[in-house]
Design an enzyme around this catalytic site. Structure first.
Site, short mmCIF file in Angstrom:
data_model
loop_
_atom_site.label_atom_id
_atom_site.label_comp_id
_atom_site.label_asym_id
_atom_site.label_seq_id
_atom_site.Cartn_x
_atom_site.Cartn_y
_atom_site.Cartn_z
N CYS A 1 73.30 31.14 50.53
CA CYS A 1 74.47 30.52 49.88
C CYS A 1 74.92 31.36 48.69
CB CYS A 1 74.14 29.13 49.37
SG CYS A 1 73.00 28.21 50.38
N GLU B 1 77.54 21.14 49.92
CA GLU B 1 77.53 22.51 49.42
C GLU B 1 78.08 23.37 50.53
OE1 GLU B 1 73.76 24.73 48.74
OE2 GLU B 1 75.31 26.17 49.25
#
Lengths: 541, 541
Positions: free
Chosen positions: B326, B289
């Site tokens: 994120c 990620e």
């Protein structure tokens, strides 16, 4: 859309040519680019009848990167609407493709036989399998589970934080490049498993036709194209390109519009596509089914009870379709003891009586004979039996059975490599205790098979965890050839059996390989896809 | 197992040290290799309190390739038994880990604050989330759906061929390498989502600790190790290694025993691991990620109704945790018209009033300031607001808000890049008709957010298909920060948001990323795993 190829275009579309449904149109040797018939501008190739060596008409002029670009660009355009089609529409599209293929059975069966030398009965069986697979996937679409729905309603009173409304489904990845296989010109080719799975998922497909059956590819590709037209789908939902792997295949896997690759073929071909896909600015998944020897483990109890029967069954599995099946049993671990001689005698006898069979192409035949010759020349390998020869065949395939010792097998990893064709290596294993270490040495496989009796249960139970680590499918007291197409099958396995052991290329689970999950948070009904709305009848997972 | 590192070993194991359960043992700076405390032989590093710049004890001596080999080899050995554990045992292991972490809340919360500067309330919330995640996965194991069972009983009378008995389940991939993130020192680190998912799947885990929170990593790593010991699991089921990414990280991703990688961090780090994994003789999946700007689309109706409120909500989402999430909203597409000025005024006002906040590390702070400076110097970008500054912080983070035009944004892809921290770029869009083209230009994202009113429904409905192609999660009238951990969440998305958009790193679906399907054909009950036997209560999919 690029227009560079349009000068070569015949200005006919499948529909304009009056070929939607009804009997198959005569073969033209043209590609099918988003519904348009386009002649390639590269060199012209012909299919060859491997039984006779005779060249088959028409010629197929190979396409190039410009044709790939046209097909992939049209696929991206078609994706905008195709991805939003109701699953029922995609189901009808698959069913209609199945119907058109069925209507043209005789034309297709004749051409497949000419191009591949596969016997008529197997061709008919493979067409049935292909048609049933399309219909199976249509059924999954109608039933709804392919959407992977997960719903968690809002919990406004949850502490310390309220839970939002979250709803998940799977969406299609985008245009898929499919590389057909030579050994299943129908079931793993133009409208085979990868194409059916991708279309079911909502992904347009661009097929690179396998060079050994271009006519079959054209017949099947037109059927898909006509089915798409009949349901008013955008023409770019399907294209069929002819070309060299190094040029057209690479261009296809590298094209920005392509979002996944399905491939069945050699390890060299599959790993080359993996490298292309990873080198892209936006890497994409590659599902390559490549290489497997499908080890068969014969345990002492089973051999003692029915060694000769197992030998006969083994030889039948080995020699069917000239051994050109992905699941062909190319390796046997034979525990020596009562029944092992009977197994060998029976298998050798059956191999000796096996008629020479045309292989799929002269190139495959030649590679096969090279592999056999290498085994013959290996100092630790003994040839136990050879089948009949027929030098009149253009692509002859003769069955072979070899043996070696466990020590020699463990010492040379070349002996564990696949020889594509009807040859198998029997490793004589002194004791069941030697099996785990021998199995641990193997690379990933599509299948493993164990023959056992009641008395072997404890031994087999110890082998199961080792085998689970190596394979996608574990067969007990049967044979790996003959892959059932359903919901529970796995036709996959760890590298190098496939490039991605998390998937299967056969069965309904294959639809997922061309999907990814998306979650919708607090979206009003008007913005949700139908399957996520309150009261939808879609099954949840 | 290699013994090269044993000279440096303290000969204590977690259990021998009397630390199973109870209060946390004092930090030692040693790694945890399959239950043994081992001091690295590389240079010694210290964590730094980003609030003060003060160096924290103890020192952490970095490990090397020999430690990776020891951990990975032990993981492979542990896998033989761990993969066969009853799901209830794995559930108990996860629950016990949660319990030990909870028991040590105060120690952990204090150390996380020291190492990361994250405020106490958020640390407590993150610990709760981490603990709840472990318990959620335990619940999934007890319920049984993680096995992915599909059963098709034999149909001996089927024509033309009988159907064999086929049963499918998912098996664990093998040892997993987990690379912890700096911004979630608990929830995406040593016992975070990837570790919980891998352990639930039946995969041992080797964690490479993030260099910015080694003490937190030690505390949490010991908790996992102690939980494993309490349930009699093989010690190799978990290891914790300290080291440089280029040496230890690369060695871990390249180790033959490692079968998958979970990573949360930078795009450069993630793509480097992808390259290592693909270059292996046996390539493995990498779930990285990496990068996301999480675009927010503000539609005219919503702005007209509540522009100022949206501005305040946006600023709160932007500045929480110093923007180091994120899912931080780093890009806004603002359709100009009634309410857009109110949005900008409100957001700018809130940003100006945002106190300076310590960032996670001086390096992150420095990179953030570079990113802000680049925006400031961009000729087409205007700085709308800046938050408070605090030069006394060792790793200061000041909020910023910039604007640009749609034309400028479309002309320079650098403006679409992520700046990790509390800065956002508002693109002034003249008309809703401009939105699709602007969104199409974006790379893959973890999330997209749309604010709409009833009047915007048709506009939003046209955007949904575009956004679905770009993201893993679509948020309506909310904010992307705050990721709910459940069954329906997706924390993933197309490249470069992640390396593999087919998966999620948050929620129960994450268990599947560390599994693959295996089919059993005609296997007797004695050879089947319990969940595939007749009468098993496992849910089928």
């Amino acid at each position: 859309m690029t227009t560079t190829a349009e000068t070569a275009e015949t200005a006919r579309t499948a529909e304009a040519a009056g070929t939607t449904g009804g009997p198959a149109a005569p073969l033209t040797g043209e590609m099918v680019l988003a519904g348009a018939r386009v002649r390639g501008r590269g060199r012209t190739v012909h299919a060859v009848d491997p039984r006779t060596g005779r060249t088959l008409d028409p010629g197929y002029a190979l396409g190039g990167a410009e044709d790939v670009d046209r097909a992939a660009t049209a696929a991206a355009e078609a994706f905008r609407t195709y991805r939003r089609t109701d699953p029922g529409v995609r189901a009808a599209f698959l069913d209609t493709t199945a119907e058109i293929l069925t209507d043209r059975t005789e034309t297709i069966v004749a051409r497949v036989q000419q191009e591949t030398g596969i016997p008529e009965a197997r061709v008919r069986g493979e067409l049935t399998r292909t048609v049933n697979q399309l219909r199976l996937f249509a059924g999954v679409l109608r039933e709804g589970s392919a959407a992977g729905v997960r719903i968690e309603p809002a919990l406004p009173d949850r502490t310390p934080l309220p839970r939002p409304d979250l709803r998940q489904r799977r969406v299609p990845l985008g245009p898929v490049a499919v590389f057909g296989a030579s050994n299943f010109p129908l079931a793993f080719s133009v409208a085979g498993g990868d194409t059916a799975a991708a279309l079911a998922a909502g992904c347009p497909v661009v097929v690179k036709a396998h060079g050994s059956h271009p006519g079959t590819s054209e017949l099947v590709g037109l059927a898909v194209t006509e089915a798409a037209a009949r349901h008013g789908l955008p023409a770019g939902v399907f294209s069929l390109v002819y070309g060299e792997g190094r040029e057209v295949g690479t261009a296809l896997a590298a094209h920005p519009a392509v979002r996944a690759v399905g491939f069945t073929g050699s390890r060299a071909g599959g790993t080359a596509l993996m490298a292309v896909a990873q080198a892209r600015p936006h890497p994409i998944p590659v599902y390559a089914e490549m290489s497997s020897t499908n080890p068969v483990v014969l345990l002492p109890g089973a051999l003692g009870e029915r060694g000769a029967d197992i030998g006969a069954g083994f030889a039948a599995s080995l020699t069917t379709s000239a051994g050109q099946l992905c699941t062909n049993p190319g390796l046997v671990l034979l525990v020596e003891g009562p029944g092992s001689a009977e197994f060998l005698d029976s298998a050798a006898d059956a191999v000796r009586r096996t008629p020479a069979t045309p292989m799929l192409s002269p190139a495959i035949s030649s590679a096969y004979r090279d592999g056999v010759q290498a085994l013959r020349e290996h100092p630790a390998v003994t040839e136990l039996a050879a089948g009949e020869e027929d030098e009149s065949l253009a692509a002859p395939g003769t069955a072979h059975l070899f043996t070696t010792t466990a020590t020699a097998f463990a010492a040379d990893e070349a002996l564990a490599a696949e020889v594509f064709g009807a040859t198998s290596l029997v490793v004589r294993v002194p004791d069941v205790a030697d099996l785990p270490a021998l199995l641990e040495r193997l690379e990933g496989q599509l299948t493993a098979t164990v023959h056992l009796s009641e008395a072997d249960t404890a031994t087999a139970a110890d082998l199961v965890p080792v085998l689970e680590e190596k394979v996608g499918r574990l067969v007990v007291n049967g044979w790996p050839t003959g892959v059932d197409v359903g919901a529970a099958i796995v036709h996959g396995g760890p590298f190098p059996a496939t490039s991605d052991g998390r998937s299967t290329s056969v069965g309904t689970l294959a639809i997922e390989r061309f999907q990814r999950p998306v979650a919708y948070q607090d979206a009003p009904a008007a913005l949700l896809p139908p399957e996520l709305r309150d009261g939808a009848s879609t099954p949840t997972t």
